[in-house]
Design a protein around this motif. Sequence first.
Motif, PDB file in Angstrom:
ATOM      1  N   GLU A  28       0.687  -1.472  -0.285  1.00 38.56           N
ATOM      2  CA  GLU A  28      -0.034  -0.443   0.401  1.00 38.56           C
ATOM      3  C   GLU A  28       0.766   1.166  -0.094  1.00 38.56           C
ATOM      4  O   GLU A  28       0.477   2.573  -0.636  1.00 38.56           O
ATOM      5  N   GLN A  29       2.147   1.290   1.056  1.00 44.61           N
ATOM      6  CA  GLN A  29       2.619   1.776   0.276  1.00 44.61           C
ATOM      7  C   GLN A  29       3.306   2.163  -0.586  1.00 44.61           C
ATOM      8  O   GLN A  29       3.278   3.703  -1.433  1.00 44.61           O
ATOM      9  N   TYR A  30       3.733   1.678  -1.259  1.00 42.00           N
ATOM     10  CA  TYR A  30       4.059   1.893  -2.745  1.00 42.00           C
ATOM     11  C   TYR A  30       3.323   2.239  -3.739  1.00 42.00           C
ATOM     12  O   TYR A  30       3.456   3.403  -4.738  1.00 42.00           O
ATOM     13  N   LEU A  31       1.948   1.664  -3.786  1.00 44.65           N
ATOM     14  CA  LEU A  31       0.806   2.588  -4.031  1.00 44.65           C
ATOM     15  C   LEU A  31       0.758   4.054  -4.520  1.00 44.65           C
ATOM     16  O   LEU A  31       0.121   4.319  -4.263  1.00 44.65           O
ATOM     17  N   ALA A  32       0.633   4.715  -2.519  1.00 47.03           N
ATOM     18  CA  ALA A  32       0.562   5.521  -2.299  1.00 47.03           C
ATOM     19  C   ALA A  32       1.185   7.172  -3.011  1.00 47.03           C
ATOM     20  O   ALA A  32       1.917   8.044  -3.887  1.00 47.03           O
ATOM     21  N   SER A  33       2.632   6.323  -2.276  1.00 48.40           N
ATOM     22  CA  SER A  33       3.969   6.951  -3.594  1.00 48.40           C
ATOM     23  C   SER A  33       3.936   7.106  -5.126  1.00 48.40           C
ATOM     24  O   SER A  33       4.441   7.666  -5.502  1.00 48.40           O
ATOM     25  N   ASN A  57       4.674  -5.155 -14.895  1.00 43.29           N
ATOM     26  CA  ASN A  57       4.206  -6.848 -13.962  1.00 43.29           C
ATOM     27  C   ASN A  57       3.018  -6.809 -13.070  1.00 43.29           C
ATOM     28  O   ASN A  57       2.294  -6.558 -14.101  1.00 43.29           O
ATOM     29  N   ILE A  58       2.493  -6.072 -12.199  1.00 45.50           N
ATOM     30  CA  ILE A  58       0.895  -6.485 -11.447  1.00 45.50           C
ATOM     31  C   ILE A  58       0.071  -5.125 -11.649  1.00 45.50           C
ATOM     32  O   ILE A  58      -1.075  -5.235 -11.113  1.00 45.50           O
ATOM     33  N   GLY A  59       0.585  -3.954 -12.140  1.00 46.63           N
ATOM     34  CA  GLY A  59      -0.275  -3.102 -12.712  1.00 46.63           C
ATOM     35  C   GLY A  59      -0.654  -2.016 -11.687  1.00 46.63           C
ATOM     36  O   GLY A  59      -1.143  -1.101 -11.237  1.00 46.63           O
ATOM     37  N   MET A  60       1.044  -1.733 -10.529  1.00 44.74           N
ATOM     38  CA  MET A  60       0.782  -0.492  -9.900  1.00 44.74           C
ATOM     39  C   MET A  60       1.007   0.430 -10.579  1.00 44.74           C
ATOM     40  O   MET A  60       0.298   1.268  -9.633  1.00 44.74           O
ATOM     41  N   ASN A  61       1.527   0.548 -10.845  1.00 36.74           N
ATOM     42  CA  ASN A  61       1.506   1.891 -11.766  1.00 36.74           C
ATOM     43  C   ASN A  61       0.471   2.184 -12.437  1.00 36.74           C
ATOM     44  O   ASN A  61      -0.209   3.754 -11.427  1.00 36.74           O
ATOM     45  N   LEU A  62      -0.331   1.132 -13.038  1.00 29.13           N
ATOM     46  CA  LEU A  62      -1.577   1.349 -14.419  1.00 29.13           C
ATOM     47  C   LEU A  62      -2.781   2.236 -12.693  1.00 29.13           C
ATOM     48  O   LEU A  62      -3.664   2.639 -13.185  1.00 29.13           O
ATOM     49  N   LEU A  67      -6.529   5.779 -10.127  1.00 31.42           N
ATOM     50  CA  LEU A  67      -6.495   6.237  -9.485  1.00 31.42           C
ATOM     51  C   LEU A  67      -6.589   8.087  -9.149  1.00 31.42           C
ATOM     52  O   LEU A  67      -8.164   8.440  -8.986  1.00 31.42           O
ATOM     53  N   LEU A  68      -5.973   8.407 -10.030  1.00 27.44           N
ATOM     54  CA  LEU A  68      -6.298   9.592 -11.021  1.00 27.44           C
ATOM     55  C   LEU A  68      -6.354  10.893 -12.443  1.00 27.44           C
ATOM     56  O   LEU A  68      -7.536  10.981 -11.864  1.00 27.44           O
ATOM     57  N   TYR A  69      -6.862   9.777 -13.244  1.00 22.45           N
ATOM     58  CA  TYR A  69      -7.292   8.920 -14.223  1.00 22.45           C
ATOM     59  C   TYR A  69      -8.327   8.770 -14.075  1.00 22.45           C
ATOM     60  O   TYR A  69      -8.120   7.230 -14.954  1.00 22.45           O
ATOM     61  N   PHE A 195       6.401   9.870   0.531  1.00 19.91           N
ATOM     62  CA  PHE A 195       5.914   9.495  -0.158  1.00 19.91           C
ATOM     63  C   PHE A 195       7.650   8.328  -1.361  1.00 19.91           C
ATOM     64  O   PHE A 195       8.244   9.177  -2.473  1.00 19.91           O
ATOM     65  N   PRO A 196       8.370   7.545  -0.379  1.00 20.24           N
ATOM     66  CA  PRO A 196      10.125   7.577  -1.393  1.00 20.24           C
ATOM     67  C   PRO A 196       9.129   6.337  -2.796  1.00 20.24           C
ATOM     68  O   PRO A 196       8.127   5.656  -3.034  1.00 20.24           O
ATOM     69  N   GLN A 197      10.450   6.738  -3.431  1.00 15.18           N
ATOM     70  CA  GLN A 197      10.674   5.317  -4.846  1.00 15.18           C
ATOM     71  C   GLN A 197      12.062   5.330  -4.803  1.00 15.18           C
ATOM     72  O   GLN A 197      12.891   5.875  -3.656  1.00 15.18           O
ATOM     73  N   ASP A 198      12.216   5.034  -6.223  1.00 16.10           N
ATOM     74  CA  ASP A 198      13.717   4.261  -6.079  1.00 16.10           C
ATOM     75  C   ASP A 198      14.215   6.079  -6.460  1.00 16.10           C
ATOM     76  O   ASP A 198      13.656   6.695  -6.977  1.00 16.10           O
ATOM     77  N   ASP A 199      15.491   6.080  -7.136  1.00 19.34           N
ATOM     78  CA  ASP A 199      16.606   7.637  -7.257  1.00 19.34           C
ATOM     79  C   ASP A 199      15.926   7.657  -8.346  1.00 19.34           C
ATOM     80  O   ASP A 199      16.963   7.452  -9.872  1.00 19.34           O
TER      81      ASP A 199
END
Length: 208
Positions: A28-33, A57-62, A67-69, A195-199
């Motif tokens: 859920e943290q990854y989704l929030a980020s 992958n399983i669509g975490m970006n999508l 949710l935004l669109y 909201f951490p991501q990779d660099d």
Amino acid sequence: MDKQYKTEQEVFWAGDFGTEYIERNKSEQYLASNIHFFSKALSQAFQLDSIIEFGANIGMNLKAIQLLYPRIKLNAIEINENAAQILGESIGHDSVQNCSIYDIDTTKKYSLSLIKGVLIHINPDMLDLVYQKLYDSSDKYILVAEYYNPTPVTIAYRGHSDRLFKRDFAGELLQKFQDLRLVDYGFSYKNDPSFPQDDITWFLMEKK
């Protein structure tokens, strides 16, 4: 079904390592980020009604983008069969191409073609083909979000060699396609307290 791949990197992600990646990137943290990330990266993109993600992958970006669109039509390419199955259950199996990026059909156009954390794992000899696929799939925007380096470098990835490559991917796209223009860009930090991501450095480009 036995599949023929052109590179070692494809075999790597289609196999057990790609399946293990599912468990590491579904919190859920990854989704929030991701929601925070795309709210910034797509703030200058307008009238988005469809998207295709390369290496979803399983669509975490999508999931974050929807949710935004809420009305956006989601489409994806995913090489790992297990991930593609899970993704299909979420966005519809007809919207998922379970194949290598190199083999996708680009006759259909989308408002946005997205690639995030995938170009870094592509065999450098195949980048030109992937750039062409990204470009051909887009009707308007391309969003590239990857590790950045001004010159090409290869680094170890979780104990594996020749599996992670850093370079100026967006710069190469802009040089290859003269009708692309840079709309916006930014950086997301792995130690962001909220909201951490990779660099990841991201670049939003538009076809003129």
